[in-house]
Write a protein that holds these residues in place. Structure first.
Motif, PDB file in Angstrom:
ATOM      1  N   ASN A 170       0.822  -1.205   0.000  1.00 20.48           N
ATOM      2  CA  ASN A 170       0.000   0.000   0.000  1.00 20.48           C
ATOM      3  C   ASN A 170       0.863   1.265   0.000  1.00 20.48           C
ATOM      4  O   ASN A 170       0.597   2.218  -0.737  1.00 20.48           O
ATOM      5  N   ASP A 171       1.866   1.302   0.880  1.00 23.41           N
ATOM      6  CA  ASP A 171       2.680   2.503   0.997  1.00 23.41           C
ATOM      7  C   ASP A 171       3.814   2.561  -0.016  1.00 23.41           C
ATOM      8  O   ASP A 171       4.331   3.635  -0.306  1.00 23.41           O
ATOM      9  N   TYR A 172       4.222   1.426  -0.540  1.00 21.16           N
ATOM     10  CA  TYR A 172       5.279   1.375  -1.553  1.00 21.16           C
ATOM     11  C   TYR A 172       4.776   0.536  -2.735  1.00 21.16           C
ATOM     12  O   TYR A 172       5.184  -0.615  -2.913  1.00 21.16           O
ATOM     13  N   PRO A 173       3.850   1.120  -3.510  1.00 23.64           N
ATOM     14  CA  PRO A 173       3.249   0.335  -4.594  1.00 23.64           C
ATOM     15  C   PRO A 173       4.305  -0.105  -5.598  1.00 23.64           C
ATOM     16  O   PRO A 173       5.309   0.567  -5.840  1.00 23.64           O
ATOM     17  N   ARG A 174       4.061  -1.247  -6.223  1.00 21.71           N
ATOM     18  CA  ARG A 174       4.923  -1.753  -7.263  1.00 21.71           C
ATOM     19  C   ARG A 174       4.052  -2.379  -8.338  1.00 21.71           C
ATOM     20  O   ARG A 174       2.918  -2.764  -8.073  1.00 21.71           O
TER      21      ARG A 174
END
Length: 404
Positions: free
Chosen positions: A37-41
């Motif tokens: 969620n906080d570091y989408p990839r």
């Protein structure tokens, strides 16, 4: 008892292991959810760069092709040349026409100078004629005065002759009676003859003054006629003076023709507008290039992007300016840094959900999708300082957003 004790220990140990595994799985799941969620990839990404179709601005056969397919070309290097002979001839013709116009302007300037000189001469002639009129007007006045003086002289001499004649006729009869002497009669006769001669001279002077007056009047009228003629010539010379405006107004068109011809000649040589990679080269020397028709494609090698399609639910964690990592499946050991440039604000609506947009009423689909897939929006990540020759347009990529 020992067997029961060992079984109990093993059971407790198994429960502890199971609890640890479950706990680790839950923690790992929470970490994965947090990081996703906080570091989408996304691995739904491709490498992209700007590209243009290079097209000539003049037409003609290609006489020199200075590049080959997939070659890297620096900005300002020659790409190809078009036969420039027709454009050289057009430039020479334009320059010749421009020089001819300047010659016409110079010739016309000389003619105008001569006509202006004629105007000055006619103006001087007017001044001279006006001076002659004034001079002959003064001569007429003088002649009138001479005639008046001559008439006065004639009248005076006639009065004196009349007196002398009357005196002679009065004393001549007295000579026979010897009331007067012969000498007195002779003197009276002599005086009468002298006054008669003076009268003739005064009359001649009067006639001469009248003749002078007529001559002065004639010269005065002649001067007036010359003045009118001079004025007419002056007006004619003024009207004959032309202007340079019609020719000067053509300078802009001739200059524009020269600049256009020079521009076309310069465009016979096409240079790389930026550091680029040549691709889709399917022609050779001798091919005929048309204006605006693409010859081959140039990929702008200065800036590269990785465009990743992210789910709509993750876009709230992505902002322009965030740091990102880009990986290439073909080179997984290389991590490239990038910056989020922009986030897409629109995609083509799914016709199975939204329907078709056509003239008239909306065409809503009567379907029910049990599985609703999240929409994906493109996020453009600009790669910072990519190594030369690493990227290819359309290459698969993986994008990971690292945050601010």
């Amino acid at each position: 008892m020992k067997i029961d004790s060992n079984s109990t220990v093993r059971e407790r140990f198994s429960r502890l292991i199971s609890f640890g595994i479950v706990t680790a799985a839950v923690v790992l799941g929470l970490v994965v959810i947090y990081r996703s969620n906080d570091y989408p990839r996304t691995d739904d990404a491709e490498v992209f760069a700007n590209f243009i179709g290079i097209a000539p601005q003049v037409e003609g056969p290609i006489t020199r092709l200075n590049v080959r397919d997939n070659q890297f070309v620096k900005q300002g290097e020659l790409l190809f040349e078009i036969d420039d002979r027709p454009y050289k001839y057009a430039l020479e013709k334009s320059l010749s026409e421009q020089a001819a116009l300047e010659g016409q302007i110079e010739d016309e300037r000389r003619k105008i100078a001569a006509l202006v000189s004629g105007v000055s001469i006619s103006q001087a002639s007017i001044y001279s004629s006006q001076a002659d009129i004034n001079r002959w007007a003064a001569a007429v006045d003088q002649a009138h005065a001479d005639v008046a003086n001559a008439e006065q002289g004639v009248n005076r001499v006639r009065a004196e002759w009349t007196y002398a004649n009357n005196n002679l006729h009065r004393i001549e009869p007295l000579l026979a009676k010897q009331f007067v002497t012969v000498d007195q009669v002779d003197r009276a006769r002599t005086s009468e003859l002298a006054q008669a001669e003076a009268l003739k001279q005064a009359d001649s002077q009067l006639q001469l003054s009248k003749a002078g007056l007529k001559s002065a009047l004639a010269q005065y009228e002649h001067s007036k006629a010359i003045l009118q003629e001079s004025r007419a010539q002056h007006e004619q010379s003024i009207n004959a003076v032309t202007t340079l405006e019609p020719l000067i107004n053509q300078r802009g068109a001739r200059t524009s023709a020269v600049e256009t011809a020079r521009y076309n000649l310069n465009n016979c040589r096409v240079y790389a507008p930026f550091d680029t990679r040549v691709t889709n080269l399917t022609i050779s020397e001798g091919a005929y290039a048309h204006v605006g028709q693409q010859v081959f494609t140039l990929i702008d090698a200065r800036t590269w992007w990785a465009i990743g399609n992210f789910r709509e639910g993750t876009l709230q964690h992505i902002d322009p300016g965030m740091r990102a990592d880009v990986f290439l499946p073909s080179k997984p050991n290389i991590r490239l840094s990038g910056i989020v440039d922009s986030i897409g604000f629109g995609t083509t609506p799914d016709p199975d959900v939204f329907g078709r947009l056509e003239p008239g009423l909306p065409d809503a689909q009567r379907t029910l999708n049990w599985v609703h897939l999240a929409s994906r929006y493109p996020v453009r990540v600009r790669v910072s300082n990519p190594p030369p020759g690493l990227f290819r347009v359309g290459e698969s990529a993986v994008v990971v957003i690292r945050g601010k």
